[in-house]
Each structure stands twice: as structure tokens, then as C-alpha cells.
Motif scaffolding. Structure first.
Motif, mmCIF file in Angstrom:
data_model
loop_
_atom_site.group_PDB
_atom_site.id
_atom_site.type_symbol
_atom_site.label_atom_id
_atom_site.label_comp_id
_atom_site.label_asym_id
_atom_site.label_seq_id
_atom_site.Cartn_x
_atom_site.Cartn_y
_atom_site.Cartn_z
ATOM 1 N N PRO A 86 4.030 8.145 14.633
ATOM 2 C CA PRO A 86 3.475 6.600 14.033
ATOM 3 C C PRO A 86 3.521 6.063 15.016
ATOM 4 C CG PRO A 86 5.831 7.371 13.833
ATOM 5 C CD PRO A 86 5.592 8.616 13.884
ATOM 6 N N SER A 87 3.080 4.352 14.936
ATOM 7 C CA SER A 87 3.794 3.512 16.303
ATOM 8 C C SER A 87 4.165 1.817 15.146
ATOM 9 C CB SER A 87 2.057 2.813 16.435
ATOM 10 O OG SER A 87 1.334 3.854 16.790
ATOM 11 N N PRO A 88 5.507 1.655 16.035
ATOM 12 C CA PRO A 88 6.748 1.094 15.701
ATOM 13 C C PRO A 88 5.904 -0.555 15.719
ATOM 14 C CG PRO A 88 7.105 2.192 18.202
ATOM 15 C CD PRO A 88 5.738 3.045 17.580
ATOM 16 N N ASN A 89 4.623 -0.284 15.027
ATOM 17 C CA ASN A 89 4.226 -1.674 16.141
ATOM 18 C C ASN A 89 3.884 -2.556 13.528
ATOM 19 O OD1 ASN A 89 2.025 -0.583 13.828
ATOM 20 N ND2 ASN A 89 0.465 -0.979 15.996
ATOM 21 N N GLY A 90 5.086 -1.866 13.485
ATOM 22 C CA GLY A 90 5.381 -3.067 11.728
ATOM 23 C C GLY A 90 5.673 -1.964 10.709
ATOM 24 N N MET A 91 5.973 -1.658 10.168
ATOM 25 C CA MET A 91 6.719 -1.438 8.693
ATOM 26 C C MET A 91 6.227 -0.496 8.145
ATOM 27 S SD MET A 91 9.560 -3.483 8.958
ATOM 28 C CE MET A 91 10.276 -2.783 7.945
ATOM 29 N N LEU A 92 6.886 0.866 8.316
ATOM 30 C CA LEU A 92 5.996 1.593 7.826
ATOM 31 C C LEU A 92 6.077 1.738 5.766
ATOM 32 C CD1 LEU A 92 8.218 5.627 8.926
ATOM 33 C CD2 LEU A 92 6.216 3.864 9.602
ATOM 34 N N HIS A 93 4.344 2.601 4.977
ATOM 35 C CA HIS A 93 4.440 2.264 4.111
ATOM 36 C C HIS A 93 4.544 3.225 3.220
ATOM 37 C CE1 HIS A 93 0.533 2.919 5.037
ATOM 38 N NE2 HIS A 93 0.568 2.095 5.900
ATOM 39 N N LEU A 94 4.103 3.245 1.813
ATOM 40 C CA LEU A 94 4.004 4.980 1.181
ATOM 41 C C LEU A 94 2.976 5.997 1.906
ATOM 42 C CD1 LEU A 94 3.826 3.816 -2.646
ATOM 43 C CD2 LEU A 94 5.054 5.335 -0.997
ATOM 44 N N GLY A 95 2.102 5.231 3.258
ATOM 45 C CA GLY A 95 0.935 6.169 3.737
ATOM 46 C C GLY A 95 1.660 7.158 4.295
ATOM 47 N N HIS A 96 2.497 6.339 4.945
ATOM 48 C CA HIS A 96 3.475 6.943 5.883
ATOM 49 C C HIS A 96 4.030 7.722 5.673
ATOM 50 C CE1 HIS A 96 3.194 3.205 8.216
ATOM 51 N NE2 HIS A 96 2.207 4.126 9.342
ATOM 52 N N ALA A 97 4.557 7.607 5.067
ATOM 53 C CA ALA A 97 5.744 8.682 3.832
ATOM 54 C C ALA A 97 5.310 10.238 3.250
ATOM 55 C CB ALA A 97 6.287 7.967 2.759
ATOM 56 N N TYR A 98 4.247 9.539 2.894
ATOM 57 C CA TYR A 98 3.402 10.610 3.080
ATOM 58 C C TYR A 98 3.163 11.842 3.423
ATOM 59 C CZ TYR A 98 -0.768 13.841 1.332
ATOM 60 O OH TYR A 98 -1.782 14.930 1.199
ATOM 61 N N SER A 99 2.201 11.221 4.233
ATOM 62 C CA SER A 99 2.259 11.833 6.417
ATOM 63 C C SER A 99 3.152 12.603 6.465
ATOM 64 C CB SER A 99 1.622 11.114 7.118
ATOM 65 O OG SER A 99 0.699 11.647 8.068
#
Ligand code: GLU
Length: 287
Positions: free
Chosen positions: A10-23
Motif C-alpha cells: 500500500p501507499s501511505p497517502n490516505g487511510m485504508l478502506h475495505l478494498g485494501h482490506a480485501y487485498s
């Protein structure tokens, strides 16, 4: 056989969301099923947009989800010398050139051509291809401009690169060999004006340096894999296997964004949602 190596990047340019959680959860599951390793890579080359507080929040969200990555994570901003070495290799092969046009100049060139009724070619993400006027600039003229303080990005000579490696494909999970068409991207950026590397270059270098065998990431990066395969061949790096997964969308079918409040992992956690419920929300059975 050494165990397969997976990574979440991930890129720390914002907060993680459900899409990141899935990945992240899918990487975790596939790594465990394969008896493999799971790495975390923090893609923070963009010093303007990436912030330490986003990185801290990201690590907290991932720990809350219960994913155990190997430590320490690889932080791209700490490895600029690796990307510079790769850029040098491409340079020695005669495959790079300094590109002087600014974003505004590119936009103006494209708008002028389109005003004359000529549609400008676009890359698979919809961005106009680089005009490439300075591709033909003589080495001495380019050097003179640089000496005069002109800003430039470094771009890949796509046509020459494609000629050098010939036909390319990649191994996509569930599909087998997929033809790669890097030329659709035009002269991609290898290093930006404001940072000495680019997403494409650093992702390819890092996957190789970290021994990644399995790249599991969103379908929005599938087309970019053609560029990654090309760079791997040019740099003599091994090609991992790829799996591009479906994207999690909101109720209206739109791709999630890092600024979306109701699908952010921190918000969900604050609202009392559990990691098991997150797994269910993204369509992964709890395990
Ligand atoms: N850093 C990229 C992103 O956050 C992912 C790169 C990759 O998985 O190859 O979208």
C-alpha cells in the motif's frame, strides 16, 4: 523448493478502506494456503502525498485485521539507490531520454491536436500518451538544457524497448499466459521531476529484490503489468506470477476512495465492526 513469497504494497497517502482490506486478507490467505511468506512494502516514494501518520494508521489497521506480515516492512523511500541503479542500466542500454514537457505543456499539446480534430492516443488508464517531441532531441542539446537548469522527467523509449525484448506475456492466475501490450502506455515515466523514480520502476525492482513470486493486487493494476513485464525483461529480473483480483465497490458500484468515510477501516473499527465482519463484508469467509 523455497516457499512462495507474497506481498501487500500500500501507499501511505490516505487511510485504508475495505478494498485494501480485501487485498491484504487475500494475500494473507493465499500465502498461508501455499505455505508461503507474506511481506509488507510501504510504497512511499511520493514524498508530497505520503505521510508518516498515514503509515502509522495503516500499520494499526493491518494489525487490527490480524494479518502478520514479516518485519520489518520495506519502505521504498529508504531504497532510492536501488532504483537509481536500475535507471542507470536502462540508460546504458540507450532506452531512456530526458522529457522536458511539463504537465501543462503536455495538456496544451494534446488540446491543440484535438482542436484540429485529431483524437490523441490514450493509455489504458485514459491519460494521453506523452507527445515524445523531445525523444528525438540530440544528446548535446538535451545536455545543454539540463545544464541550463531545465527540469525534466526520465522516460522510457517504448518502441525501442519493445523491439529489444519482442513478444511478452505474463502468467495470470486462472487464465494462464496473457499477452502483454506495453506499447499501449507510450513512453512511460521512469523518474519524475520531483522524485528520482516512479511507481513502475520501483515496483519491479522491489518485487525482484524481495524475491516476490506471487503478485496479488487489484484489477485496476492489471494493464500496468505489461509495463512491469517489459521492465523485468530489460533489467534481467524474474517475472512473478500475477493474480489481479476484483475491486470492492460501494453500494452504487463505484471504486472506493481513500477519502470515503464509511468504508474506511478506522471508521468501521470505531463504529464497533469486528475483523470477522470485515472479512464477511469483502466476501471472504472467516478462517
Ligand atoms: N502501491 C500501489 C497502490 O497502493 C500498489 C502497487 C502494487 O501492488 O503493485 O495502489
Amino acid at each position: 523448493m523455497p516457499p512462495p513469497v507474497f506481498r501487500f504494497a500500500p501507499s501511505p497517502n490516505g487511510m485504508l478502506h475495505l478494498g485494501h482490506a480485501y487485498s491484504a486478507l487475500l494475500n494473507d490467505r493465499l500465502a498461508r494456503e501455499a505455505g508461503g511468506r507474506l511481506l509488507l512494502r510501504i510504497e512511499d516514494i511520493d514524498r508530497e502525498r505520503c505521510r508518516p501518520e498515514y503509515e502509522a494508521a495503516m500499520l494499526e489497521d493491518l494489525a487490527w485485521l490480524g494479518i502478520a506480515f514479516e518485519t520489518p516492512p520495506r519502505r521504498q523511500s529508504e531504497h532510492m539507490a536501488d532504483y537509481a541503479a536500475a535507471l542507470d542500466t536502462l540508460d546504458v542500454l540507450g532506452l531512456t531520454y530526458p522529457a522536458f514537457l511539463s504537465r501543462a505543456e503536455i495538456a496544451a499539446t494534446v488540446a491543440a491536436a484535438e482542436a484540429r480534430g485529431r483524437p490523441w492516443p490514450r493509455d489504458p488508464d485514459g491519460a494521453p500518451l506523452y507527445p515524445g517531441t523531445d525523444r528525438e532531441l540530440g544528446a548535446s542539446e538535451a545536455a545543454e538544457r539540463i545544464a541550463g537548469g531545465a527540469l525534466y522527467a526520465t522516460r522510457l523509449r517504448m518502441e525501442r524497448s519493445v523491439d529489444m525484448v519482442g513478444a511478452l506475456s505474463w502468467d495470470e492466475a486462472g487464465e494462464g499466459d496473457v499477452d502483454a501490450d506495453p506499447a499501449a502506455w507510450g513512453d512511460v515515466i521512469l523518474a519524475r521531476r520531483e522524485m528520482p523514480t516512479s511507481y513502475h520502476l520501483s515496483v519491479v525492482v522491489d518485487d525482484a529484490l524481495q524475491g516476490v513470486t506471487d503478485v496479488v493486487r487489484g484489477a485496476d493494476l492489471r494493464a500496468a503489468t505489461a509495463v512491469h513485464r517489459l521492465l523485468q525483461d530489460l533489467l534481467g529480473l524474474p517475472a512473478p506470477r500475477y493474480r489481479h483480483h476484483r475491486l470492492i465497490t460501494d453500494a452504487a458500484g463505484r471504486k472506493l476512495s481513500k477519502s470515503d468515510r464509511d468504508t474506511g477501516l478506522a471508521e468501521l473499527r470505531a463504529a464497533g465492526v469486528t475483523p470477522t465482519e470485515v472479512r464477511r463484508m469483502v466476501g471472504l469467509d472467516p478462517s
